[in-house]
Every structure is written in C-alpha cells, then in structure tokens.
Scaffold this motif. Structure first.
Motif, PDB file in Angstrom:
ATOM      1  N   GLY A  33       0.657  -1.337   0.049  1.00  0.00           N
ATOM      2  CA  GLY A  33      -0.006   0.065  -0.027  1.00  0.00           C
ATOM      3  C   GLY A  33       0.867   1.061   0.153  1.00  0.00           C
ATOM      4  N   GLY A  34       1.901   0.955  -0.118  1.00  0.00           N
ATOM      5  CA  GLY A  34       2.832   2.300  -0.183  1.00  0.00           C
ATOM      6  C   GLY A  34       2.692   3.380  -1.320  1.00  0.00           C
ATOM      7  N   PRO A  35       3.574   4.127  -1.660  1.00  0.00           N
ATOM      8  CA  PRO A  35       3.503   5.008  -3.028  1.00  0.00           C
ATOM      9  C   PRO A  35       3.786   4.139  -4.350  1.00  0.00           C
ATOM     10  N   ALA A  36       3.277   4.674  -5.151  1.00  0.00           N
ATOM     11  CA  ALA A  36       3.737   3.687  -6.407  1.00  0.00           C
ATOM     12  C   ALA A  36       5.232   4.228  -7.036  1.00  0.00           C
ATOM     13  N   THR A  37       5.922   3.163  -7.427  1.00  0.00           N
ATOM     14  CA  THR A  37       7.011   3.225  -8.359  1.00  0.00           C
ATOM     15  C   THR A  37       6.858   2.988  -9.635  1.00  0.00           C
ATOM     16  N   VAL A  38       7.463   3.841 -10.501  1.00  0.00           N
ATOM     17  CA  VAL A  38       7.247   3.735 -11.731  1.00  0.00           C
ATOM     18  C   VAL A  38       8.439   3.107 -12.685  1.00  0.00           C
ATOM     19  N   PHE A  39       7.876   2.170 -13.522  1.00  0.00           N
ATOM     20  CA  PHE A  39       9.096   1.158 -14.161  1.00  0.00           C
ATOM     21  C   PHE A  39       8.436   1.404 -15.579  1.00  0.00           C
ATOM     22  N   PRO A  40       9.082   2.516 -16.560  1.00  0.00           N
ATOM     23  CA  PRO A  40       8.747   2.320 -17.894  1.00  0.00           C
ATOM     24  C   PRO A  40       8.964   1.209 -18.854  1.00  0.00           C
ATOM     25  N   LEU A  41       8.126   0.930 -19.807  1.00  0.00           N
ATOM     26  CA  LEU A  41       8.392  -0.303 -20.555  1.00  0.00           C
ATOM     27  C   LEU A  41       9.668   0.130 -21.339  1.00  0.00           C
ATOM     28  N   ILE A  42      10.477  -0.955 -21.569  1.00  0.00           N
ATOM     29  CA  ILE A  42      11.926  -0.556 -22.470  1.00  0.00           C
ATOM     30  C   ILE A  42      11.783  -1.576 -23.526  1.00  0.00           C
ATOM     31  N   GLU A  43      11.353  -2.763 -23.323  1.00  0.00           N
ATOM     32  CA  GLU A  43      11.250  -3.815 -24.283  1.00  0.00           C
ATOM     33  C   GLU A  43      10.060  -4.707 -24.148  1.00  0.00           C
ATOM     34  N   SER A  44       9.510  -5.040 -25.149  1.00  0.00           N
ATOM     35  CA  SER A  44       8.298  -5.743 -25.414  1.00  0.00           C
ATOM     36  C   SER A  44       8.274  -6.677 -26.909  1.00  0.00           C
ATOM     37  N   SER A  45       7.889  -7.933 -26.493  1.00  0.00           N
ATOM     38  CA  SER A  45       7.601  -8.750 -27.586  1.00  0.00           C
ATOM     39  C   SER A  45       6.702  -9.812 -27.289  1.00  0.00           C
ATOM     40  N   PRO A  46       6.222 -10.503 -28.018  1.00  0.00           N
ATOM     41  CA  PRO A  46       5.113 -11.395 -27.824  1.00  0.00           C
ATOM     42  C   PRO A  46       5.639 -12.515 -26.715  1.00  0.00           C
ATOM     43  N   GLY A  47       4.791 -12.333 -25.546  1.00  0.00           N
ATOM     44  CA  GLY A  47       5.265 -13.194 -24.362  1.00  0.00           C
ATOM     45  C   GLY A  47       6.360 -12.698 -23.438  1.00  0.00           C
ATOM     46  N   ARG A  48       6.782 -11.286 -23.642  1.00  0.00           N
ATOM     47  CA  ARG A  48       7.828 -10.898 -22.880  1.00  0.00           C
ATOM     48  C   ARG A  48       7.616  -9.310 -22.770  1.00  0.00           C
ATOM     49  N   ALA A  49       8.020  -9.076 -21.516  1.00  0.00           N
ATOM     50  CA  ALA A  49       8.067  -7.494 -21.423  1.00  0.00           C
ATOM     51  C   ALA A  49       8.859  -7.154 -20.308  1.00  0.00           C
ATOM     52  N   VAL A  50       9.765  -6.003 -20.510  1.00  0.00           N
ATOM     53  CA  VAL A  50      10.801  -5.666 -19.569  1.00  0.00           C
ATOM     54  C   VAL A  50      10.297  -4.415 -19.101  1.00  0.00           C
ATOM     55  N   PHE A  51      10.379  -3.899 -17.831  1.00  0.00           N
ATOM     56  CA  PHE A  51      10.176  -2.633 -17.441  1.00  0.00           C
ATOM     57  C   PHE A  51      11.566  -2.080 -16.620  1.00  0.00           C
ATOM     58  N   GLU A  52      11.849  -0.706 -16.800  1.00  0.00           N
ATOM     59  CA  GLU A  52      13.091  -0.611 -15.922  1.00  0.00           C
ATOM     60  C   GLU A  52      12.909   0.853 -15.392  1.00  0.00           C
ATOM     61  N   ASN A  53      13.540   1.290 -14.336  1.00  0.00           N
ATOM     62  CA  ASN A  53      13.700   2.341 -13.254  1.00  0.00           C
ATOM     63  C   ASN A  53      14.992   2.283 -12.827  1.00  0.00           C
ATOM     64  N   PRO A  54      16.135   2.656 -13.551  1.00  0.00           N
ATOM     65  CA  PRO A  54      17.481   2.603 -13.043  1.00  0.00           C
ATOM     66  C   PRO A  54      17.736   3.456 -11.848  1.00  0.00           C
ATOM     67  N   GLU A  55      16.792   4.380 -11.492  1.00  0.00           N
ATOM     68  CA  GLU A  55      16.898   5.425 -10.326  1.00  0.00           C
ATOM     69  C   GLU A  55      16.414   4.808  -9.112  1.00  0.00           C
ATOM     70  N   HIS A  56      15.642   3.561  -9.264  1.00  0.00           N
ATOM     71  CA  HIS A  56      14.898   3.025  -7.817  1.00  0.00           C
ATOM     72  C   HIS A  56      15.963   2.257  -7.197  1.00  0.00           C
TER      73      HIS A  56
ATOM     74  N   GLY B 267      18.475  -6.271 -10.219  1.00  0.00           N
ATOM     75  CA  GLY B 267      18.947  -4.991 -10.095  1.00  0.00           C
ATOM     76  C   GLY B 267      20.202  -4.928  -9.155  1.00  0.00           C
ATOM     77  N   LEU B 268      20.765  -3.885  -8.741  1.00  0.00           N
ATOM     78  CA  LEU B 268      21.821  -3.764  -7.729  1.00  0.00           C
ATOM     79  C   LEU B 268      21.126  -3.463  -6.401  1.00  0.00           C
TER      80      LEU B 268
ATOM     81  N   PHE C 172      15.815  -0.655  -5.391  1.00  0.00           N
ATOM     82  CA  PHE C 172      15.730  -2.202  -5.556  1.00  0.00           C
ATOM     83  C   PHE C 172      14.419  -2.531  -5.773  1.00  0.00           C
ATOM     84  N   PRO C 173      13.825  -3.037  -7.040  1.00  0.00           N
ATOM     85  CA  PRO C 173      14.614  -3.597  -8.039  1.00  0.00           C
ATOM     86  C   PRO C 173      14.715  -2.346  -9.195  1.00  0.00           C
TER      87      PRO C 173
END
Length: 152
Positions: A84-107, A128-129, A109-110
């Motif tokens: 229930g905390g505040p939302a963290t945004v991970f923009p979509l950086i890669e999408s193909s049939p059956g796969r999606a990758v979202f990334e926020n390098p400033e967060h 992530g780190l 972890f993850p």
C-alpha cells in the motif's frame, strides 16, 4: 479511397500497445518454497491493466501488492505499490510476444521488472543492484482457476 481515410481505418484496427500485453491477463499461482503467491491481472481495457499480488508466507501471514500498467508520458509503464505504499514507476523498455521488460534505473531495488509467458506458465522476475551487488528474485506461476489455492 483517400489516404486520410486509409490512415484513419488503419489506426482504428491497429492494436493499442497495451493490447500487446494481453498474454499477462489471468489468475496465476505459485506454490514454491512453502509460500503461496497469487498474481491476478485484468485483461487490457480502457488503456490499462490492473493487477494484484497476494503472498501468504509460511507463518500464514499475508502481504499485498497493487500493480497497474498504463500510459505514463509517451510509453506504457508498470506501477508497483507494495504494502500500500506509494507507486514506483517502471517504464516499458522492451516488449515482444510473451515478454515485457520494465526499468527504472533510479529506483533502489529492483531496477528491472520482467514478465514472460510460455504456455500456462508466467514468470515474474525482479533484478538490479542492492548495496552495489547484483540481486534477483524469480516467481514461476501456473495458470489456475480464479482464487485457487495451493495444496495444504
């Protein structure tokens, strides 16, 4: 037919980007490691998908995460709200049939959230780190009837 009419018809029939993630929709259940984790995703509608994850640990105590995928700026993004905390945004950086990758390098972890599907198996992975060290967690879900539970 005029060029403008052809473009208008093409735009009406072309799937919206959120529709490309319809493979995530459903009720997914993982019974690994003495925990029960269910993840439920709506089908794409109105430009968004809504999700919720419920984890019941070995102690029987539960935790909850609200999730959604919807447009943020010019792209789709995965928004995670654990406990229930505040939302963290991970923009979509890669999408193909059956796969999606979202990334926020400033967060902290993850920094990446990855979903993939093969048949009736949905895999969710975060990576992530953390404290300068590579970390990851993976969940393997199987398609299940709504509100199905792990065997006791």
């Amino acid at each position: 037919m005029s060029a403008a009419l052809i473009v208008a018809l093409a735009l009406q029939t072309a799937p919206t980007p959120i529709d490309d993630l319809s493979w995530m929709a459903g009720y997914w259940l993982s019974c690994e490691g003495g925990r029960e984790v269910s993840e439920t995703w709506s089908d794409p509608r109105g430009g968004l998908m809504a999700g919720v994850s419920v984890t019941v640990g070995r102690s029987g105590r539960g935790s909850l995460e609200f999730m959604r995928i919807w447009p943020v700026g010019e792209t789709l993004a995965f928004l995670a709200q654990p406990s229930g905390g505040p939302a963290t945004v991970f923009p979509l950086i890669e999408s193909s049939p059956g796969r999606a990758v979202f990334e926020n390098p400033e967060h902290d972890f993850p920094q990446r959230v990855i979903y993939s599907r093969e048949g009736d198996v949905l895999t969710g992975r975060i990576e992530g780190l953390a404290n300068g060290q590579p970390q990851s967690m993976t969940w393997t879900y199987t398609a299940a009837p709504l509100n199905d539970r792990c065997p006791s």
